[in-house]
Each structure stands twice: as structure tokens, then as C-alpha cells.
Scaffold this motif. Structure first.
Motif, PDB file in Angstrom:
ATOM      1  N   ASN A   1       1.177 -14.974  -2.965  1.00  0.00           N
ATOM      2  CA  ASN A   1      -0.041 -14.766  -2.152  1.00  0.00           C
ATOM      3  C   ASN A   1       0.104 -14.402  -0.733  1.00  0.00           C
ATOM      4  O   ASN A   1      -0.602 -14.803   0.057  1.00  0.00           O
ATOM      5  N   ILE A   2       1.359 -13.805  -0.283  1.00  0.00           N
ATOM      6  CA  ILE A   2       1.493 -13.351   1.084  1.00  0.00           C
ATOM      7  C   ILE A   2       0.702 -12.112   1.384  1.00  0.00           C
ATOM      8  O   ILE A   2       0.557 -12.069   2.586  1.00  0.00           O
ATOM      9  N   LEU A   3       0.158 -11.508   0.589  1.00  0.00           N
ATOM     10  CA  LEU A   3      -0.966 -10.303   0.708  1.00  0.00           C
ATOM     11  C   LEU A   3      -2.362 -10.932   0.836  1.00  0.00           C
ATOM     12  O   LEU A   3      -3.000 -10.832  -0.034  1.00  0.00           O
ATOM     13  N   ASN A   4      -2.578 -11.586   2.050  1.00  0.00           N
ATOM     14  CA  ASN A   4      -3.883 -12.518   2.174  1.00  0.00           C
ATOM     15  C   ASN A   4      -4.494 -11.911   3.366  1.00  0.00           C
ATOM     16  O   ASN A   4      -4.157 -11.116   4.176  1.00  0.00           O
ATOM     17  N   LEU A   5      -5.918 -12.601   3.800  1.00  0.00           N
ATOM     18  CA  LEU A   5      -6.664 -12.122   4.767  1.00  0.00           C
ATOM     19  C   LEU A   5      -5.873 -12.270   6.110  1.00  0.00           C
ATOM     20  O   LEU A   5      -5.964 -11.564   7.144  1.00  0.00           O
ATOM     21  N   GLN A   6      -5.122 -13.306   6.116  1.00  0.00           N
ATOM     22  CA  GLN A   6      -4.686 -13.604   7.570  1.00  0.00           C
ATOM     23  C   GLN A   6      -3.525 -12.446   7.805  1.00  0.00           C
ATOM     24  O   GLN A   6      -3.350 -12.183   8.878  1.00  0.00           O
ATOM     25  N   VAL A   7      -2.672 -11.898   6.732  1.00  0.00           N
ATOM     26  CA  VAL A   7      -1.987 -10.862   7.231  1.00  0.00           C
ATOM     27  C   VAL A   7      -2.602  -9.765   7.345  1.00  0.00           C
ATOM     28  O   VAL A   7      -2.424  -8.989   8.254  1.00  0.00           O
ATOM     29  N   PHE A   8      -3.699  -9.390   6.381  1.00  0.00           N
ATOM     30  CA  PHE A   8      -4.422  -8.277   6.608  1.00  0.00           C
ATOM     31  C   PHE A   8      -5.101  -8.037   7.932  1.00  0.00           C
ATOM     32  O   PHE A   8      -5.349  -7.124   8.777  1.00  0.00           O
ATOM     33  N   ASN A   9      -5.576  -9.154   8.428  1.00  0.00           N
ATOM     34  CA  ASN A   9      -6.149  -9.137   9.958  1.00  0.00           C
ATOM     35  C   ASN A   9      -5.258  -9.180  10.950  1.00  0.00           C
ATOM     36  O   ASN A   9      -5.682  -8.803  12.384  1.00  0.00           O
TER      37      ASN A   9
ATOM     38  N   PRO B   1      -3.011  -3.228  12.030  1.00  0.00           N
ATOM     39  CA  PRO B   1      -3.899  -2.188  12.892  1.00  0.00           C
ATOM     40  C   PRO B   1      -5.178  -2.157  12.322  1.00  0.00           C
ATOM     41  O   PRO B   1      -5.312  -1.972  10.845  1.00  0.00           O
ATOM     42  N   LYS B   2      -6.447  -1.917  12.785  1.00  0.00           N
ATOM     43  CA  LYS B   2      -7.609  -1.544  12.214  1.00  0.00           C
ATOM     44  C   LYS B   2      -7.441  -0.364  11.136  1.00  0.00           C
ATOM     45  O   LYS B   2      -6.723   0.574  11.601  1.00  0.00           O
ATOM     46  N   ASN B   3      -7.987  -0.393  10.046  1.00  0.00           N
ATOM     47  CA  ASN B   3      -8.073   0.749   8.939  1.00  0.00           C
ATOM     48  C   ASN B   3      -6.637   1.034   8.543  1.00  0.00           C
ATOM     49  O   ASN B   3      -6.557   2.147   7.954  1.00  0.00           O
ATOM     50  N   ALA B   4      -5.796  -0.347   8.507  1.00  0.00           N
ATOM     51  CA  ALA B   4      -4.415   0.142   7.837  1.00  0.00           C
ATOM     52  C   ALA B   4      -4.650   0.125   6.071  1.00  0.00           C
ATOM     53  O   ALA B   4      -5.826  -0.041   5.766  1.00  0.00           O
ATOM     54  N   PHE B   5      -3.512   0.714   5.617  1.00  0.00           N
ATOM     55  CA  PHE B   5      -3.486   0.951   3.923  1.00  0.00           C
ATOM     56  C   PHE B   5      -2.564   0.106   3.529  1.00  0.00           C
ATOM     57  O   PHE B   5      -1.495  -0.061   4.096  1.00  0.00           O
ATOM     58  N   LEU B   6      -2.863  -0.486   2.405  1.00  0.00           N
ATOM     59  CA  LEU B   6      -1.945  -1.377   1.465  1.00  0.00           C
ATOM     60  C   LEU B   6      -1.360  -0.466   0.298  1.00  0.00           C
ATOM     61  O   LEU B   6      -2.210  -0.049  -0.309  1.00  0.00           O
ATOM     62  N   ILE B   7      -0.105  -0.528   0.229  1.00  0.00           N
ATOM     63  CA  ILE B   7       0.555  -0.274  -1.178  1.00  0.00           C
ATOM     64  C   ILE B   7       1.398  -1.562  -1.540  1.00  0.00           C
ATOM     65  O   ILE B   7       1.996  -1.835  -0.821  1.00  0.00           O
ATOM     66  N   ASN B   8       0.842  -1.852  -2.845  1.00  0.00           N
ATOM     67  CA  ASN B   8       1.758  -2.886  -3.345  1.00  0.00           C
ATOM     68  C   ASN B   8       2.383  -2.348  -4.689  1.00  0.00           C
ATOM     69  O   ASN B   8       1.740  -2.115  -5.651  1.00  0.00           O
ATOM     70  N   ALA B   9       3.762  -2.432  -4.733  1.00  0.00           N
ATOM     71  CA  ALA B   9       4.526  -1.872  -5.918  1.00  0.00           C
ATOM     72  C   ALA B   9       5.595  -2.924  -6.165  1.00  0.00           C
ATOM     73  O   ALA B   9       6.319  -2.582  -6.943  1.00  0.00           O
ATOM     74  N   ALA B  10       5.225  -4.155  -5.854  1.00  0.00           N
ATOM     75  CA  ALA B  10       6.103  -5.256  -6.330  1.00  0.00           C
ATOM     76  C   ALA B  10       5.714  -6.049  -7.329  1.00  0.00           C
ATOM     77  O   ALA B  10       6.079  -5.672  -8.390  1.00  0.00           O
ATOM     78  N   ARG B  11       4.563  -7.037  -6.928  1.00  0.00           N
ATOM     79  CA  ARG B  11       4.140  -7.907  -8.123  1.00  0.00           C
ATOM     80  C   ARG B  11       2.793  -8.256  -7.630  1.00  0.00           C
ATOM     81  O   ARG B  11       2.388  -8.486  -6.616  1.00  0.00           O
ATOM     82  N   GLY B  12       1.904  -8.327  -8.747  1.00  0.00           N
ATOM     83  CA  GLY B  12       0.697  -8.571  -8.678  1.00  0.00           C
ATOM     84  C   GLY B  12       0.382 -10.009  -8.000  1.00  0.00           C
ATOM     85  O   GLY B  12      -0.511 -10.086  -7.083  1.00  0.00           O
ATOM     86  N   SER B  13       1.160 -10.982  -8.005  1.00  0.00           N
ATOM     87  CA  SER B  13       1.088 -12.178  -7.513  1.00  0.00           C
ATOM     88  C   SER B  13       1.175 -12.269  -6.037  1.00  0.00           C
ATOM     89  O   SER B  13       1.012 -13.525  -5.430  1.00  0.00           O
ATOM     90  N   HIS B  14       1.693 -11.280  -5.446  1.00  0.00           N
ATOM     91  CA  HIS B  14       1.608 -11.015  -4.285  1.00  0.00           C
ATOM     92  C   HIS B  14       0.304 -11.100  -3.401  1.00  0.00           C
ATOM     93  O   HIS B  14       0.098 -11.436  -2.277  1.00  0.00           O
ATOM     94  N   LEU B  15      -0.575 -10.560  -4.011  1.00  0.00           N
ATOM     95  CA  LEU B  15      -1.850 -10.323  -3.537  1.00  0.00           C
ATOM     96  C   LEU B  15      -2.980 -11.254  -3.862  1.00  0.00           C
ATOM     97  O   LEU B  15      -3.017 -11.484  -5.056  1.00  0.00           O
ATOM     98  N   VAL B  16      -3.607 -11.837  -3.033  1.00  0.00           N
ATOM     99  CA  VAL B  16      -4.782 -12.361  -3.159  1.00  0.00           C
ATOM    100  C   VAL B  16      -6.003 -11.289  -3.142  1.00  0.00           C
ATOM    101  O   VAL B  16      -6.390 -10.838  -2.307  1.00  0.00           O
TER     102      VAL B  16
ATOM    103  N   ASP C   1       0.195  -0.651  -7.865  1.00  0.00           N
ATOM    104  CA  ASP C   1       0.900  -0.385  -8.953  1.00  0.00           C
ATOM    105  C   ASP C   1       0.937  -1.567  -9.945  1.00  0.00           C
ATOM    106  O   ASP C   1       1.284  -1.626 -11.246  1.00  0.00           O
ATOM    107  N   VAL C   2       0.350  -2.689  -9.224  1.00  0.00           N
ATOM    108  CA  VAL C   2       0.711  -4.008 -10.136  1.00  0.00           C
ATOM    109  C   VAL C   2      -0.299  -5.051  -9.818  1.00  0.00           C
ATOM    110  O   VAL C   2      -1.375  -5.001  -8.699  1.00  0.00           O
ATOM    111  N   CYS C   3      -0.965  -5.767 -10.874  1.00  0.00           N
ATOM    112  CA  CYS C   3      -1.962  -6.581 -10.581  1.00  0.00           C
ATOM    113  C   CYS C   3      -1.545  -8.107 -11.150  1.00  0.00           C
ATOM    114  O   CYS C   3      -0.394  -8.230 -11.883  1.00  0.00           O
TER     115      CYS C   3
END
Length: 309
Positions: free
Chosen positions: A203-211, A214-229, A248-250
Motif C-alpha cells: 500500500n505504499i503507492l497511496n494518496l499521501q505519496v501521490f500528493n 510534482p503536479k501532473n506526475a505519472f506513475l509506472i507500477n511494474a512491481a506488485r499490485g498490492s503496492h497500490l491503493v 503492469d500489475v494489479c
């Protein structure tokens, strides 16, 4: 003595052929048709059913058939006294670098925007920054992360990394630990997650991290789906904090037909293909580890269970 391959719902003939190339006399059996479980000393696993390892009374080593080992760590029935190893393969690093580079370049050169313009029959040049002005942040600077970061730096991107512990990578600066996470995130126009999945990174890829990006940043997740909220990603895309994501993962693979990611205009999905294991290139280290098991030597790529990788 024998090797057991536990890889449900997959034809493993390519693995058997590759292993026999480096060990012609190896006895290899494929789960669930194990004729002599008492002879199995090495189990090769990917998406193994929980409890399937308990049938081998003389097991001496468990090997993942990929770089990831969280599916093994999550099996509460896994015999914890048996050492666990993972694959570290140059082909895995190269294919991951290709995937991340493709995603970064598409975002950097605004190909998705140009495809949209094409659909509208609109001919217009879009502004892009100089390549050095775009910072790619790599979360997870192990073997694969360092390799990917160096390839991006060689190409001309500014690269920053973030890792659990301080490292010297040479071509790009690596931030370390929770204290430096905010500084790392503040630079990352494109955030690439290549972290191992552990209780600390789930769950490390969460709103606190996204905020903190920089504004309009782009995310690539090629690790594990459970990293992402997933709900937090949708929220960040809706607010414009993130401009898009390549996943690439969900959490659930494959995605259900009703999942909102399928039709979201700012999300691109690939079916967990960023860095598939190549049996031909991986077989040599597996056979090497098997001989080390038989001779009592130290194992290659031994997993630190406490760290989770």
C-alpha cells in the motif's frame, strides 16, 4: 534425488528442457504428478498452492521461478526452516529496463496525446521539456532497480532512486529510508515502482505519496499490485495530481470485467508482462543451486526472510 516444479496451469516443458541443458541427468517431476515426493530436494515454485510444499519430507531448498518471492512468504504452511532463494537474471533486468523505458518515453514524448490528436484529425506540435529536465524516480534500488535507473541515466534522463538503505549507485543519487522519502518524491515527474512486496511496502503507492509528487506526475507500477491503493490512484487522477498511470500489475489478476481500470482514459494496463522469466537464461543458476544443495555449499541469491527479499 529430484527437482519438483510447482507451476499450476502452465506447460513447463520449456523449463524442463532448459534445466536438462545444464543438467542432462536431472530427475525432474511436475506437480501434482510427483511419483516419489521423498526424493524431492529442490522445489521450483510460481503461484504454488498453499500447502503443496509439505509433501516433501526431504526438501532442502525452495526456489522462486522469478525475482518475486512474496507468494512463497505468504504461504503460512511453507516449511520455514527450508532456505528460500530467488532468481537474479540479466534477462530479467534487461526486459524490465525495456518496459520502463518504453513507458517513460511514451509519457515524455506525449505519444498518447498525439494519438488523441490523430483521432481528432488535428495536426499540432506539443511542447516537451529537454530530456534532462524530466526526473524519473525509481522506488526500489535492488539489482533490477539500479540496472533500470542506470539505463535511463545513460539515455539522458535525470534519475533519482529511493531505497530502504543507503547505497552508492554511481550514475544517480539514491535517497534512503523514511526520512528521505519526501525529498525523493518531490523531484519525481515519473514515479516507477520496482519495490519488493513486504509488509512495509504494501500500500505504499497511496494518496499521501501521490500528493508529494510534482503536479501532473505519472506513475509506472511494474512491481506488485498490492503496492497500490487503487482507490487512491483513481482519486489522484480525478484531481489532476497524477496525469496518468501505466500498470503492469494489479491486486487481482486478471482484472474483473467490471474493474474501472479497463476503461479509464488515463490508465494503461499490461498483463504482468514487464519482465517474464526466461527459462534458458535462468536454468543455469537453478542447476547450480541444486548442486550446491547436494554438496552443502552456500546458496546463490538466498532470501533474507526478515527483509522479505
Amino acid at each position: 534425488m529430484s527437482i519438483a516444479i510447482i507451476y499450476p496451469h502452465r506447460n513447463v516443458s520449456d523449463w524442463i528442457q532448459a534445466l536438462h541443458t545444464h543438467g542432462p541427468d536431472l530427475k525432474i517431476e511436475v506437480w501434482p504428478d510427483i511419483s516419489a515426493p521423498e526424493e524431492v530436494e529442490l522445489a521450483l515454485c510460481w503461484n504454488h498452492p498453499d500447502g503443496s510444499l509439505q509433501q516433501f519430507p526431504n526438501l532442502k531448498c525452495i526456489s522462486s521461478l522469478g525475482a518475486g518471492i512474496n507468494q512463497l512468504l505468504d504461504d503460512d504452511s511453507r516449511p520455514t526452516e527450508i532456505p528460500l532463494v530467488r532468481l537474479v537474471d540479466d534477462n530479467l533486468k534487461q526486459s524490465m529496463a525495456e518496459y520502463v523505458m518504453a513507458g517513460v518515453l511514451e509519457q515524455f514524448r506525449r505519444f498518447k496525446d498525439y494519438r488523441q490528436q490523430q483521432s481528432e484529425k488535428r495536426w499540432a506540435e506539443l511542447e516537451i521539456p529537454h530530456i534532462s529536465e524530466l526526473c524519473v524516480g525509481i522506488m526500489g534500488c535492488g539489482e533490477i532497480g539500479r540496472f533500470v535507473g542506470n539505463k535511463l541515466a545513460d539515455f539522458g534522463f535525470t534519475v533519482r532512486g529511493w531505497s530502504r538503505t543507503q547505497q552508492d549507485c554511481g550514475q544517480f543519487h539514491i535517497y534512503a529510508g523514511d526520512d528521505e522519502l519526501e525529498s525523493f518524491l518531490s523531484h519525481a515527474n515519473i514515479l516507477v515502482c520496482l519495490l519488493p512486496l513486504t509488509p512495509k511496502t504494501e500500500n505504499i503507492l497511496n494518496l499521501q505519496v501521490f500528493n508529494q509528487l510534482p503536479k501532473n506526475a505519472f506513475l509506472i507500477n511494474a512491481a506488485r499490485g498490492s503496492h497500490l491503493v487503487e482507490a487512491d490512484l483513481l482519486s489522484a487522477l480525478e484531481s489532476g495530481q497524477l496525469s496518468g498511470a501505466l500498470l503492469d500489475v494489479c491486486r487481482q489478476e486478471p482484472l474483473s470485467e467490471q474493474h474501472p481500470f479497463w476503461t479509464h482514459s488515463k490508465i494503461s494496463i499490461t498483463p504482468h508482462i514487464a519482465s517474464p522469466t526466461n527459462p534458458e537464461s535462468a536454468a543455469e543458476q537453478i542447476v547450480d543451486n541444486y548442486h550446491r544443495v547436494l554438496s552443502g555449499e552456500s546458496l546463490l541469491n538466498l532470501v533474507d526472510i526478515e527483509c522479505g527479499y
